[in-house]
Design a protein around this motif. Sequence first.
Motif, PDB file in Angstrom:
ATOM      1  N   MET A 144       1.083  -0.940  -0.171  1.00 40.79           N
ATOM      2  CA  MET A 144       0.036  -0.327   0.125  1.00 40.79           C
ATOM      3  C   MET A 144       0.993   1.280   0.059  1.00 40.79           C
ATOM      4  N   PHE A 145       0.618   1.906  -0.752  1.00 41.32           N
ATOM      5  CA  PHE A 145       1.757   3.651  -0.337  1.00 41.32           C
ATOM      6  C   PHE A 145       0.560   4.772  -0.471  1.00 41.32           C
ATOM      7  N   ARG A 146       0.797   5.604   0.383  1.00 41.49           N
ATOM      8  CA  ARG A 146      -0.655   6.372   0.648  1.00 41.49           C
ATOM      9  C   ARG A 146       0.758   7.808   0.779  1.00 41.49           C
ATOM     10  N   THR A 147      -0.009   8.769   0.884  1.00 36.06           N
ATOM     11  CA  THR A 147       0.947  10.700   0.969  1.00 36.06           C
ATOM     12  C   THR A 147      -0.061  11.271   2.154  1.00 36.06           C
ATOM     13  N   PHE A 148       0.916  11.412   3.027  1.00 38.11           N
ATOM     14  CA  PHE A 148       0.627  12.562   4.209  1.00 38.11           C
ATOM     15  C   PHE A 148       1.288  14.140   4.027  1.00 38.11           C
ATOM     16  N   ILE A 149       0.185  14.938   4.304  1.00 41.33           N
ATOM     17  CA  ILE A 149       0.414  15.844   4.082  1.00 41.33           C
ATOM     18  C   ILE A 149       0.141  17.112   5.414  1.00 41.33           C
ATOM     19  N   GLU A 150       1.144  17.873   5.957  1.00 37.30           N
ATOM     20  CA  GLU A 150       0.922  18.554   7.482  1.00 37.30           C
ATOM     21  C   GLU A 150       0.802  19.802   6.831  1.00 37.30           C
ATOM     22  N   THR A 151      -0.788  20.064   6.751  1.00 40.01           N
ATOM     23  CA  THR A 151      -1.364  21.156   6.550  1.00 40.01           C
ATOM     24  C   THR A 151      -0.626  22.323   7.544  1.00 40.01           C
ATOM     25  N   ASP A 152      -0.624  22.170   8.750  1.00 34.15           N
ATOM     26  CA  ASP A 152       0.024  23.107   9.984  1.00 34.15           C
ATOM     27  C   ASP A 152       1.519  23.545   9.218  1.00 34.15           C
ATOM     28  N   SER A 153       1.866  22.815   9.405  1.00 35.92           N
ATOM     29  CA  SER A 153       3.596  22.873   8.514  1.00 35.92           C
ATOM     30  C   SER A 153       3.758  24.280   7.694  1.00 35.92           C
ATOM     31  N   LEU A 154       3.180  24.796   7.183  1.00 34.81           N
ATOM     32  CA  LEU A 154       3.089  25.316   5.718  1.00 34.81           C
ATOM     33  C   LEU A 154       3.676  26.424   6.272  1.00 34.81           C
ATOM     34  N   GLU A 155       4.607  26.775   5.382  1.00 36.38           N
ATOM     35  CA  GLU A 155       5.694  27.982   5.412  1.00 36.38           C
ATOM     36  C   GLU A 155       5.426  28.714   4.576  1.00 36.38           C
ATOM     37  N   ARG A 156       5.686  29.792   3.107  1.00 35.57           N
ATOM     38  CA  ARG A 156       6.058  30.702   3.136  1.00 35.57           C
ATOM     39  C   ARG A 156       7.540  31.982   2.957  1.00 35.57           C
ATOM     40  N   ALA A 157       8.033  30.916   2.536  1.00 31.93           N
ATOM     41  CA  ALA A 157       9.402  31.607   2.304  1.00 31.93           C
ATOM     42  C   ALA A 157       9.192  33.650   1.893  1.00 31.93           C
ATOM     43  N   SER A 158      10.372  34.577   2.286  1.00 33.67           N
ATOM     44  CA  SER A 158      10.254  35.337   1.424  1.00 33.67           C
ATOM     45  C   SER A 158      10.876  35.316   0.001  1.00 33.67           C
ATOM     46  N   SER A 159      10.816  34.861  -1.078  1.00 34.73           N
ATOM     47  CA  SER A 159      10.939  34.328  -2.225  1.00 34.73           C
ATOM     48  C   SER A 159       9.798  33.569  -2.773  1.00 34.73           C
ATOM     49  N   GLY A 160       8.481  33.663  -1.896  1.00 36.64           N
ATOM     50  CA  GLY A 160       7.163  33.187  -2.196  1.00 36.64           C
ATOM     51  C   GLY A 160       6.935  31.452  -2.363  1.00 36.64           C
ATOM     52  N   THR A 161       8.191  30.557  -2.495  1.00 34.45           N
ATOM     53  CA  THR A 161       8.397  29.161  -1.721  1.00 34.45           C
ATOM     54  C   THR A 161       7.704  29.074  -0.948  1.00 34.45           C
ATOM     55  N   ILE A 162       7.027  27.737  -1.131  1.00 35.32           N
ATOM     56  CA  ILE A 162       5.870  27.343   0.507  1.00 35.32           C
ATOM     57  C   ILE A 162       6.404  26.264   0.351  1.00 35.32           C
ATOM     58  N   TRP A 163       6.680  26.161   1.786  1.00 38.88           N
ATOM     59  CA  TRP A 163       7.298  24.226   2.306  1.00 38.88           C
ATOM     60  C   TRP A 163       6.209  23.966   3.385  1.00 38.88           C
TER      61      TRP A 163
END
Length: 147
Positions: free
Chosen positions: A1-20
């Motif tokens: 089985m394969f699953r993807t996990f994303i923690e939306t609470d961890s999102l941060e936007r760098a000054s360059s605009g890149t979302i981590w």
Amino acid sequence: MFRTFIETDSLERASSGTIWGNVWHEMDGLHFPGGGWNDMIVPYVTALAEGVCEALSGGKAEVDFFDGPLAVEMLPVGPRIQIVAIVPEGTPGLAPCYTGRADLAADVVKQGELLLDACEQRGWSLDHDVRRLGLVLGWLRDDLPPV
């Protein structure tokens, strides 16, 4: 089985605009590259959705994480998709895992939509990377069988 996990609470936007943010996979119960892996999440999930489209169309896809020499490779094998964790030479790897085509697509669409919603809530929906993710998820969503 394969699953993807994303923690939306961890999102941060760098000054360059890149979302981590934190994104990782579960492959037969093991986390790759590791639980809570932090990366350029929007471009990665976009590349993952594009890779799923390629694999569902019969092609081989390699999706690189942006932080580190790591990737997942997807290859159609009969009615399923084989997924291999790519790690640097000399590093212990994981055994390939297999998942159903519809299950893989539905998982990536679901997680991608969670990411899109979180970006929209933060006012980032006009960001080029976020718009691109929405476009690619639309392609993938259109190919899902009706529920």
